[in-house]
Design a protein around this motif. Structure first.
Motif, short mmCIF file in Angstrom:
data_model
loop_
_atom_site.label_atom_id
_atom_site.label_comp_id
_atom_site.label_asym_id
_atom_site.label_seq_id
_atom_site.Cartn_x
_atom_site.Cartn_y
_atom_site.Cartn_z
N UNK A 45 75.84 -17.54 75.49
CA UNK A 45 75.07 -18.03 76.63
C UNK A 45 74.38 -16.88 77.34
N UNK A 46 73.11 -17.11 77.69
CA UNK A 46 72.39 -16.15 78.54
C UNK A 46 72.58 -16.62 79.98
N UNK A 65 79.24 -22.52 72.36
CA UNK A 65 78.61 -21.57 73.29
C UNK A 65 79.65 -20.58 73.77
N UNK A 66 79.36 -19.30 73.60
CA UNK A 66 80.28 -18.27 74.07
C UNK A 66 79.79 -17.74 75.41
N UNK A 67 80.65 -17.81 76.40
CA UNK A 67 80.29 -17.36 77.75
C UNK A 67 81.16 -16.16 78.12
N UNK A 103 78.56 -32.10 75.39
CA UNK A 103 79.14 -32.06 74.06
C UNK A 103 79.37 -30.67 73.51
N UNK A 104 78.80 -29.65 74.17
CA UNK A 104 79.00 -28.27 73.69
C UNK A 104 80.47 -27.89 73.76
N UNK A 105 80.86 -27.06 72.80
CA UNK A 105 82.21 -26.51 72.79
C UNK A 105 82.09 -25.09 73.36
N UNK A 106 82.63 -24.88 74.55
CA UNK A 106 82.42 -23.62 75.26
C UNK A 106 83.64 -22.71 75.10
N UNK A 107 83.39 -21.54 74.57
CA UNK A 107 84.45 -20.53 74.47
C UNK A 107 84.24 -19.56 75.62
N UNK A 108 85.16 -19.59 76.57
CA UNK A 108 84.96 -18.89 77.84
C UNK A 108 85.80 -17.62 77.91
N UNK A 145 90.70 -12.73 79.60
CA UNK A 145 91.36 -13.92 79.06
C UNK A 145 90.31 -14.83 78.44
N UNK A 146 90.78 -15.75 77.64
CA UNK A 146 89.87 -16.64 76.92
C UNK A 146 90.46 -18.04 76.85
N UNK A 147 89.59 -19.04 77.04
CA UNK A 147 90.00 -20.42 76.76
C UNK A 147 88.76 -21.19 76.33
N UNK A 148 88.95 -22.37 75.79
CA UNK A 148 87.81 -23.17 75.35
C UNK A 148 87.91 -24.58 75.89
#
Lengths: 479, 228
Positions: A45-46, A65-67, A103-108, A145-148
C-alpha cells in the motif's frame, strides 16, 4: 439469535454452529469467507500524509495488500510558538491515509520506532476481529508486529492506538483514516482531501507559548484547549490551505479522532450534495452540517460552483474561532454572478414605512425584455410588496398623506412623472385630483425592468387609461 | 542501597481490591550502568554480546555496544539498556541480589521527592506524565540527574523503564480496554475497567510497557536495578 449476529462472528463460530445444529443447511450462509472473491496477486500500500489521499483503486478484484505503518513520538507545532509531544502513526497527525478495496486481504505491519518511550498498538475500525487488531499489534519500542485481516465491510473508518492509558494515546494524536472502497468503487470526483479533527489538552491555555505538556485533568473534564483539523491550528490555511478549481467535484474524507469531542462538520458557503454519514454506504443529499462522532468519520461531496474561500469548521462555533477548528478550501475560477453576485451595495439605512429605501443602480441579472402580460403579472406582485403600504390596495391612497394612483390626473398625460417618482423619489407639494399632498416618497428599491412592470400595472388598473412603460424609458430618465 | 519501608500495595488491576503486603527491602539507588554491566560480562563471558544465547536475549541484546567490551564513552554512566530479563536477573544474582517484584518496585516508585506516597499529589503525577510523554531518543542520559525520591532513590521515573521479577503477570494484554482473557491465570482481571485507580496514567504506562515485552526482549529504553 442476536448473540450470533455480533461483530466478530467468524469462521470458528460458523463451524461451531454447524456442529451444534444438526440441520445446519447451507453452510455458506454462516461463513463470510465463502462469499469472498478470490485474492489475486499482492501489492504494498502507498500511504499518504494528510491532506492527501492515495489514488482511487482501479482493480476489479481483491488482492493481498501489505501495509507498513510506523509509530513515531515527536515534538511538533500545535500552533505557531506552541509545541507539543505528539504520538503519531507515520509522523503526522492524523496518521497516514490507508486505502484498500472491499475483500482485500490486508497484511498489517506495525513498527514502533526504537527511540519511542512507549509500547503502542492499533485498533482499525475497519477490522472484524477482537480489538480491531489491538491485541495482535501490541508492540514494544524497537519492535514490529504483524497481523492480517480481510476487509469485509466497505466504508470510511478511523484507526487509533488502544494502549493503556488509551485516552492519552488518542489525545496525543494517535488516529487516522482507513478507506475500504466498495467493490464498484466510489463515484468519480476531481479532488479528494483528508481532513481529521482532534481535541488536545495542554497545561497552558490556548496560545500559551513553549512546549506544552498533556493535561490529564482537562482531558478527563473534556475541556480541550485546542480543537483542530489535521493536528495544528492553521494546518489548512495560507500556503497549506486546500486548493481546488471552480467546476470541480470535491470529496472530503472527514475523520474525528476525538478523544472526546463530537464534530458538527460544516463548510461555510457550501451545501454537501452527498454525505455518506459516518462513512457508511447510503448517500444522503443536500446536507448543511453533518455530525462526525469521536472515533467516526463521514464522506462529504460537493461541486465548487463559484470561486472564493470556503471555510471548514466544527460548527460548535467557539471551537472554530477560539480553539482552532478552522480550515480553508480555496476555489479558483471565474465568478458566476447569476449564482452569487458578491456585495452589490452598502449604503445608509433608515427604516421608513417598512420599505427598503435604496438599492443599487441596475439589476443584478440582466433580464430579457418582458412582454406586457409579463409586466402586468410581475407588476401586480411588485405593487403589493412595494406600493400598497402607502397607496393602498385599491390605489386610492390616504387623504392628506398618500396621494391616490387610482384615476390619477398627476401622471395621466405624462407617465414619465411616475417613472421619476419611483426612480428618484418625490418630495414637496403636489396636487393630485384636486387635493394637495406635501410628503416624501422615497426612491424605490426596484430595477429598471421592475419599475417598468409596476408602472405598466398601475397604468392598466385602478381606472387609469392604459399604456406601457419599457425598461429603457426608465433607464433614460434615471440618468 | 537504601531501605524501602514495607507497606500495602494495591495492584492497578484488581477485581476484588486484593492487596499485597510488601515487606521492607533494600533497593539500589541507581539503575545498573553500562560500566557496571561491562564488569559483569567480563566476569561471566556467557553473557557477552557475541555469546549470549538467543533463547535468553534477542538480537537487540546490547545493540548499542560496538563490540563485546566497547560502547561509546559518554554512555559509561548511563543505564544499561537493550538487556533481557534473563540477563538482568542473572546480573542481580551474581551480585547476591535480585530483581524487585512489581509490587516492591511500584511501592518504591510511589514516593515523590517529599513523601513516601505521592499518589495523591497531582503536581507529582503531572510531572510524571510530562516525563513519560517524551520520546526516549537514541542517547540515554546519565544516572542520578532526575529528582531524588523520599527514600533516596534516583531515576525510578523518566530515565528508563526497569525490569521487574514478575513483569509479565501484569495482565494488561495488547487490548487495554476489555476484561481480556489472556494471562488471567496469573491474575484476575486485565481490563482497564477493573482498575482501582483509573486516573493513574503513569502506572498504566508502566504496566503497558511491562505487558508489551517478553523475557528475551531487549528494548532500547528498558534497563534494570537490583534489590535485596
Amino acid at each position: 439469535m442476536e448473540f450470533f449476529t455480533q461483530r466478530g462472528k467468524g469462521l470458528i463460530w460458523a463451524l461451531g454452529l454447524c456442529l451444534l445444529i444438526a440441520s445446519c443447511g447451507d453452510q455458506n450462509e454462516a461463513d463470510p469467507a465463502s462469499k469472498l472473491e478470490e485474492i489475486q496477486g499482492q501489492e504494498t500500500a502507498v500511504l499518504t500524509d494528510p491532506p492527501n489521499v492515495p489514488p482511487p483503486i482501479t482493480r476489479k478484484h481483491p488482492t493481498k495488500v501489505i501495509v507498513h505503518l510506523e509509530v513515531v513520538e515527536k515534538e511538533m507545532q500545535m500552533m505557531d510558538g506552541v509545541s507539543y509531544v505528539f504520538w503519531t502513526f507515520g509522523g503526522t497527525v492524523p496518521g497516514k491515509f490507508i486505502r484498500v478495496r472491499e475483500g482485500d486481504f490486508v497484511e498489517f505491519h506495525l513498527k514502533n520506532h526504537p527511540d519511542n518511550k512507549l509500547p503502542h498498538n492499533i485498533d482499525l475500525h475497519a477490522v472484524t476481529g477482537p480489538g480491531g487488531g489491538a491485541a495482535s499489534t501490541f508492540t514494544a519500542p524497537g519492535h514490529e508486529t504483524q497481523f492480517s485481516f480481510t476487509a469485509l465491510n466497505p466504508g470510511l473508518y478511523i484507526y487509533h492506538c488502544a494502549t493503556a492509558p488509551v485516552g492519552m494515546h488518542i489525545a496525543n494524536g494517535m488516529y487516522g483514516l482507513i478507506l475500504v472502497e466498495p467493490k464498484e468503487g466510489l463515484p468519480k470526483v476531481d479532488r479528494e482531501f483528508y481532513v481529521c479533527q482532534g481535541d488536545f489538552y495542554t497545561k497552558g491555555a490556548y496560545g500559551e507559548a513553549g512546549l506544552q505538556p498533556f493535561d490529564m485533568e482537562k482531558a478527563m473534564r473534556e475541556e480541550p484547549d485546542y480543537v483542530v483539523f489535521n493536528g495544528k491550528v492553521g494546518a489548512l490555511s495560507g500556503n497549506t490551505a486546500l486548493k481546488a478549481k471552480v467546476g470541480e467535484k470535491i470529496r472530503l474524507f472527514v475523520g474525528n479522532g476525538g478523544p472526546n469531542m463530537v464534530s458538527s462538520f460544516h463548510v461555510i458557503g457550501e451545501i454537501f450534495d452527498n454525505v455518506f454519514r459516518e462513512g457508511g454506504s447510503v448517500p444522503d443529499h443536500n446536507i448543511q452540517t453533518t455530525l462526525v462522532p469521536a472515533g467516526g468519520a463521514a464522506m462529504t461531496e460537493f461541486t465548487l460552483d463559484v470561486p472564493g474561500d470556503f471555510i471548514l469548521v466544527d460548527h460548535s462555533i467557539f471551537r472554530a474561532f477560539n480553539k482552532g477548528a478552522l480550515g480553508v478550501l480555496m476555489a479558483e475560477g471565474t465568478p458566476n454572478k447569476n449564482l452569487y453576485s458578491g456585495q452589490q451595495d452598502d449604503r445608509i439605512y433608515q427604516p421608513e414605512g417598512g420599505v427598503i429605501q435604496s438599492m443599487p443602480e441596475g439589476p443584478a441579472v440582466e433580464a430579457k425584455p418582458m412582454t406586457k402580460e409579463e409586466k402586468l403579472a410581475q407588476g401586480k406582485n411588485i405593487y403589493a410588496s412595494n406600493c400598497q403600504a402607502c397607496h393602498q390596495a385599491d390605489a386610492k391612497g390616504i387623504e392628506k398623506a398618500f396621494p391616490p394612483l387610482a384615476g390619477s390626473d398627476y401622471f395621466a398625460n405624462d407617465p414619465s412623472k411616475a417613472i421619476m417618482a419611483v426612480s428618484h423619489g418625490l418630495s414637496g407639494k403636489i396636487t393630485v385630483n384636486g387635493k394637495e399632498y406635501d410628503g416624501v416618497m422615497p426612491k424605490q428599491n426596484l430595477s429598471d425592468a421592475q419599475t417598468a412592470a409596476v408602472l405598466t400595472y398601475v397604468l392598466n388598473n385602478f381606472g387609469n387609461k392604459g399604456g406601457e412603460v419599457n425598461a429603457e424609458d426608465v433607464a433614460k430618465l434615471k440618468k | 542501597m537504601v531501605e524501602i519501608q514495607g507497606g500495602i500495595y494495591t495492584p492497578l488491576y484488581s477485581l476484588d481490591s486484593q492487596k499485597i503486603t510488601v515487606k521492607p527491602f533494600s533497593m539500589d539507588v541507581y539503575p545498573v550502568t553500562n560500566a557496571d554491566f561491562l564488569a559483569f560480562v567480563k566476569k561471566y563471558p556467557d553473557w557477552k554480546k557475541s555469546t549470549a544465547k538467543r533463547l535468553y536475549a534477542d538480537s537487540n541484546y546490547l545493540r548499542h555496544w560496538a563490540s563485546d567490551t566497547e560502547f561509546p564513552q559518554y554512555l559509561s554512566n548511563s543505564p544499561v539498556v537493550n538487556v533481557s530479563w534473563f540477563a538482568a536477573k542473572r546480573y542481580c544474582e551474581c551480585e547476591g541480589k535480585r530483581l524487585a517484584t512489581t509490587a516492591e518496585w511500584e511501592l518504591a516508585a510511589k514516593a515523590s521527592p517529599t513523601s513516601k506516597d505521592g499518589s495523591r499529589d497531582t503536581a507529582f503525577r503531572q510531572w510524571l506524565i510530562q516525563v513519560l510523554s517524551k520520546p526516549s531518543g537514541n542517547a540515554t542520559p546519565a544516572v542520578g540527574l532526575t529528582p531524588r525520591n523520599y527514600y533516596g532513590v534516583y531515576d525510578l521515573h523518566g530515565l528508563v523503564w526497569e525490569w521487574t521479577y514478575d513483569f509479565n503477570s501484569a495482565l494488561t494484554t495488547g487490548e487495554s480496554r476489555g476484561n481480556s482473557t489472556l494471562d488471567n491465570s496469573l491474575f484476575c482481571g486485565g481490563g482497564s475497567f477493573a482498575s482501582k485507580d483509573v486516573s493513574n496514567y503513569p502506572a498504566f504506562m508502566r504496566f503497558a510497557i511491562r505487558s508489551s515485552v517478553k523475557a528475551r526482549y531487549c528494548v532500547p529504553n528498558l534497563g534494570f536495578r537490583c534489590v535485596r
